[in-house]
Design an enzyme around this catalytic site. Structure first.
Site, PDB file in Angstrom:
ATOM      1  N   HIS A 383      16.359 -32.215  -7.159  1.00  0.00           N
ATOM      2  CA  HIS A 383      16.155 -33.157  -8.202  1.00  0.00           C
ATOM      3  C   HIS A 383      15.537 -32.211  -9.185  1.00  0.00           C
ATOM      4  O   HIS A 383      15.624 -32.451 -10.545  1.00  0.00           O
ATOM      5  CB  HIS A 383      15.301 -34.190  -8.134  1.00  0.00           C
ATOM      6  CG  HIS A 383      15.722 -35.339  -8.786  1.00  0.00           C
ATOM      7  ND1 HIS A 383      15.946 -35.509 -10.263  1.00  0.00           N
ATOM      8  CD2 HIS A 383      15.863 -36.651  -8.445  1.00  0.00           C
ATOM      9  CE1 HIS A 383      16.326 -36.692 -10.541  1.00  0.00           C
ATOM     10  NE2 HIS A 383      16.228 -37.362  -9.647  1.00  0.00           N
ATOM     11  N   ASP A 387      19.792 -34.243 -11.773  1.00  0.00           N
ATOM     12  CA  ASP A 387      19.438 -35.671 -12.056  1.00  0.00           C
ATOM     13  C   ASP A 387      20.381 -36.537 -10.959  1.00  0.00           C
ATOM     14  O   ASP A 387      21.619 -36.000 -10.682  1.00  0.00           O
ATOM     15  CB  ASP A 387      19.453 -36.150 -13.386  1.00  0.00           C
ATOM     16  CG  ASP A 387      18.319 -35.580 -13.877  1.00  0.00           C
ATOM     17  OD1 ASP A 387      17.268 -34.948 -13.339  1.00  0.00           O
ATOM     18  OD2 ASP A 387      18.071 -35.331 -15.331  1.00  0.00           O
TER      19      ASP A 387
END
Length: 410
Positions: A383, A387
């Site tokens: 992450h 995203d």
């Protein structure tokens, strides 16, 4: 005249090899070509064959010791033959001095300790210790002459989060309890230690998230059956579902370059090529051989590379260079009947795709219920780099390629 048994260099990046086990002991007869010792380097384990017929006169490097490539680890000769190790010793000492001189120009960390002694360590060990902020003087080396090896530093890194007294007490408790319960206590192999360190480091040093999706691979299965007769006749092989999945991943990475990236020193590195890692399970652990420039390969060429690397992995013929440089990894547990699972990133890559077992499921399609083959896909991504929405789009693209399999042949 005695023949030297030498630590081989398994690829350009190999710095050290570790003796796993000697299959013969001093005084045993050996035949040329017979596997006499197993060695490990990084995640490769391979066997060294006897270079000549004779007797194993001397074991120079013991089990669990690590030495650089080119080091003499044993001698084979006539029974009771007297060894003249002076030339070999002089050569190894000269090589050692040359190595230290070169290392000093790059890593200025091997300095006399406060006690006046010199900390002897491998280049990789010093670099790792410097990055982790560990003082080499506090590490007990297990290499020849007390030399600090990569494994020693990895162990120190793993233990630095635990108080020494606690670690000692914990080890003692494990041994004591194991003796009381009749449990078998086996030290982790060098390969297992490397895997443990890397997997733990992967979880500690990245922000991992996994998402799941299913792809309808009914048409893919049918296409595979249709083309495999031609592929078998023309190339002497058959395409597997894994081959098509690998091809779908490569094409998807070319559309979503953010997934073909790595997080290195607070920078995002995006690659223009695809070096695809394909996880292979071995009895002694897991290795990830790399298909170089997979973006330039057709599905048949990709299949050949995957099969060749897998065979080399299982026969211990991989070189260390074939296990490095991957930009994305695929791991398939479908053969074990696993559905969804959570694969762990192969750092510093942005993503890894886990593949489960395809199962038949009722699907409402074309105004009617049909039995379709559904393939579970599990994408773990970092992450810090990507995203959730872009990662989902990447996984959706893989799904689309798998559900329109003719595009994989183009």
């Amino acid at each position: 005249m005695a023949v030297e048994v030498v630590m081989p260099k398994l690829g350009m990046s190999m710095k050290e090899g570790t003796i796993s086990v000697w299959n013969k002991k001093e005084g045993d007869m050996v035949a040329k070509g017979e596997a006499i010792v197993s060695i490990q380097s990084e995640k490769i384990e391979t066997e060294i064959e006897a270079p000549a017929d004779g007797t194993l006169l001397k074991v120079v490097v013991q089990e669990d010791q690590s030495v650089p490539p080119g080091t003499v680890i044993g001698y084979i000769g006539e029974p009771n033959e007297q060894l003249d190790q002076s030339k070999s010793l002089e050569k190894q000492q000269a090589d050692s001095h040359a190595e230290k001189a070169t290392e000093g120009a790059v890593f200025d960390v091997e300095k006399p300790s406060s006690k006046g002694a010199t900390v002897s360590s491998s280049p990789v060990a010093r670099k790792m210790a410097l990055k982790a902020g560990i003082n080499l003087e506090n590490i007990v080396g297990t290499g020849p002459g007390g030399r600090i090896t990569k494994a020693d530093v990895e162990k120190a890194i793993a233990e630095q989060r635990v108080e020494p007294s606690e670690a000692k007490r914990s080890n003692s408790d494990v041994t004591e309890k194991g003796m009381q319960d009749g449990a078998k206590i086996t030290p982790a192999s060098a390969m297992r230690q490397v895997i443990a360190t890397r997997m733990h480091g992967s979880l500690m040093q990245s922000a991992q998230l996994t998402m799941n999706m299913k792809a309808d691979v009914t048409d893919l299965m049918a296409l595979r059956e249709e083309v495999n007769h031609t592929v078998q006749t023309r190339y002497g092989m058959k395409l597997t579902v894994t081959d098509f999945i690998a091809r779908a991943v490569v094409l998807a990475l070319q559309e979503h370059s953010n997934m073909n990236s790595a997080y290195i020193d607070e920078h995002i590195v995006t690659y223009e090529y695809v070096h695809l890692g394909m996880a292979v399970s071995l009895t002694q652990g897991l290795v990830v051989p790399v298909v170089q420039h997979a973006e330039a390969l057709s599905v048949v060429e990709l299949s050949k590379q995957i099969k060749s690397l897998s065979e080399q992995a299982r026969t211990g013929k991989l070189q260390s260079d074939q296990l490095t440089g991957s930009t994305f990894t695929v791991t398939n547990l479908g053969v074990y009947g696993v559905d969804h699972f959570t694969p762990i990133l192969n750092p510093p890559e942005a993503g890894i795709l886990g593949v489960g077992a395809a199962t038949d499921a009722p699907v409402f399609q074309g105004g009617d219920w049909q039995t379709r083959a559904m393939l579970p896909l599990s994408l773990t991504f970092d992450h810090r780099i990507v995203d959730g929405a872009p990662a989902a789009e990447f996984l959706q693209t893989i799904k689309q390629f798998l559900e329109k399999p003719t595009h994989l042949l183009l």
